[in-house]
Design an enzyme around this catalytic site. Structure first.
Site, PDB file in Angstrom:
ATOM      1  N   ASP A  80       0.711  -1.146  -0.009  1.00 58.08           N
ATOM      2  CA  ASP A  80      -0.058   0.200  -0.114  1.00 58.08           C
ATOM      3  C   ASP A  80       0.656   1.332  -0.053  1.00 58.08           C
ATOM      4  O   ASP A  80       1.989   1.233   0.561  1.00 58.08           O
ATOM      5  CB  ASP A  80      -0.848   0.087   1.261  1.00 58.08           C
ATOM      6  CG  ASP A  80      -2.031  -1.176   1.163  1.00 58.08           C
ATOM      7  OD1 ASP A  80      -2.286  -1.932   0.394  1.00 58.08           O
ATOM      8  OD2 ASP A  80      -2.862  -1.022   2.060  1.00 58.08           O
ATOM      9  N   ASP A  81       0.085   2.044  -0.403  1.00 56.70           N
ATOM     10  CA  ASP A  81       0.625   3.846  -0.542  1.00 56.70           C
ATOM     11  C   ASP A  81       1.644   4.270  -1.321  1.00 56.70           C
ATOM     12  O   ASP A  81       1.721   5.325  -1.286  1.00 56.70           O
ATOM     13  CB  ASP A  81       0.938   3.998   1.015  1.00 56.70           C
ATOM     14  CG  ASP A  81       0.097   3.688   2.114  1.00 56.70           C
ATOM     15  OD1 ASP A  81      -1.188   3.599   1.763  1.00 56.70           O
ATOM     16  OD2 ASP A  81       0.450   3.935   3.329  1.00 56.70           O
ATOM     17  N   HIS A 130      -6.267   3.187  -4.202  1.00 55.98           N
ATOM     18  CA  HIS A 130      -6.107   3.355  -2.838  1.00 55.98           C
ATOM     19  C   HIS A 130      -6.367   5.035  -2.459  1.00 55.98           C
ATOM     20  O   HIS A 130      -5.977   5.294  -1.242  1.00 55.98           O
ATOM     21  CB  HIS A 130      -4.689   3.141  -2.224  1.00 55.98           C
ATOM     22  CG  HIS A 130      -4.470   2.689  -0.814  1.00 55.98           C
ATOM     23  ND1 HIS A 130      -5.509   2.080  -0.164  1.00 55.98           N
ATOM     24  CD2 HIS A 130      -3.561   3.257  -0.067  1.00 55.98           C
ATOM     25  CE1 HIS A 130      -5.007   1.909   1.461  1.00 55.98           C
ATOM     26  NE2 HIS A 130      -3.966   2.698   1.312  1.00 55.98           N
ATOM     27  N   HIS A 149       3.669  -2.248   3.432  1.00 58.39           N
ATOM     28  CA  HIS A 149       3.492  -0.779   2.751  1.00 58.39           C
ATOM     29  C   HIS A 149       4.862  -0.533   2.243  1.00 58.39           C
ATOM     30  O   HIS A 149       6.137  -0.949   2.684  1.00 58.39           O
ATOM     31  CB  HIS A 149       3.274   0.174   3.856  1.00 58.39           C
ATOM     32  CG  HIS A 149       2.074  -0.059   4.515  1.00 58.39           C
ATOM     33  ND1 HIS A 149       1.815  -1.137   5.571  1.00 58.39           N
ATOM     34  CD2 HIS A 149       0.935   0.713   4.349  1.00 58.39           C
ATOM     35  CE1 HIS A 149       0.496  -0.781   5.760  1.00 58.39           C
ATOM     36  NE2 HIS A 149      -0.026   0.031   5.225  1.00 58.39           N
TER      37      HIS A 149
END
Length: 311
Positions: free
Chosen positions: A124-125, A175, A269
């Protein structure tokens, strides 16, 4: 004699015309497929239809049929057919759509047989400078494909890294743009998701209807909007807990190895800050999962497997 020479010259010139037409067709279609192209829809399916229409025009045109010999027309047909095959393959590689039974639903893990030791690593991110690139190097060395859930603002900051992720065969999910947790109205939620989806496509050519809400928050309006748009809302069943500022990389490894089971979706992440500890933990994590007999799949592949086993 002079008339025959002139005929041969015209015949040769028309062969070049035919070749130029084929080249123009290929150039036009590839241009249509470039993300961000403002002419036409930019839809590969629409572009493919235009190729077919032009192909039909070329093959029935008596001038083209008279170019050199029938072999020229045959070669044009074959070239365009091969182009269509490439376009269809590219469209499939750059489109991530969940099976119908998962559209508009929330997914925490894949439901597969215990004998199917597959696991999906999700990230993620990002895309994020340095971290994402280091992660990609590790994935490539270990023949692992993962699923990246991207923030719009991160793509805006690192478009070249985003393109590398796609080029190396990883799956992509949405996201949101800002990574907001707070409740938001329908218009704000739509903008967060749609704006990011637009930039993903313009930057990489990818279309995706996989979505992960920031922080796993399901009641702030984002998941509701995503489901209305037939996204699969992808959560996780195992977390590395790599956002814990006090934990050591070994803890991330232990969290994943202890929580692993067939069909698990693992949270990690690559963005949102310095993720050097995640990078340090990743090789050991992959090695440990391989030792347990797991093979790595993307979330789209995992849901395809579940859909097929349920059929």
């Amino acid at each position: 004699m002079r008339g025959n020479h002139l005929f041969q010259k015209l015949k040769k010139e028309w062969r070049f015309v035919a070749i130029a037409l084929a080249a123009a067709t290929i150039s036009f279609i590839l241009g249509m497929l470039m993300p961000g192209n403002q002419q036409g829809s930019g839809n590969p399916a629409t572009a493919a239809m235009q190729v077919q229409n032009l192909n039909q025009s070329l093959t029935v045109n008596p001038l083209v049929k008279k170019v050199g010999d029938n072999q020229t027309a045959f070669n044009l047909d074959r070239t365009i057919e091969e182009l269509l095959t490439v376009l269809e393959s590219k469209e499939k590689l750059l489109t991530f759509v969940p099976p119908e039974q998962f559209q508009g639903t929330t997914v925490f893990e894949g439901k597969v047989k215990d004998s199917e030791k597959v696991i999906a690593l999700t990230v993620d991110d990002g895309p994020w400078p340095e971290t994402t690139e280091q992660m990609l190097d590790i994935f490539k060395q270990n023949d692992v494909k993962a699923t990246f859930f991207w923030l719009g603002q991160s793509i805006e900051n690192s478009p070249d890294i985003a393109r590398r992720v796609v080029a190396e065969g990883h799956a992509i999910g949405n996201h949101t743009w800002h990574h907001w947790y707070d409740p938001m109205d329908a218009a704000t939620a739509a903008n967060e998701i749609d704006r990011t989806a637009k930039l993903i496509y313009e930057t990489t050519g990818v279309k995706t209807t996989f979505f992960r809400p920031p922080g796993g928050v399901l009641n702030n309006g984002l998941a509701k909007y995503a489901k209305e748009q037939n996204y699969a809302v992808v959560m996780w069943s195992v977390t590395s807990a790599d956002t814990d500022p006090r934990a050591q990389p070994s803890a991330f490894v232990n969290n994943v190895l202890k929580g692993a089971k067939p069909g698990a979706i693992v949270l990690m992440h690559d963005g949102g800050g310095d993720r050097y500890r995640t990078i340090k933990a990743l090789p050991e994590m992959i090695a440990g999962l391989k030792k347990q007999g797991y093979r790595f799949v993307t979330v789209p592949e995992l849901l395809e497997m579940q859909g097929e086993s349920a059929a």
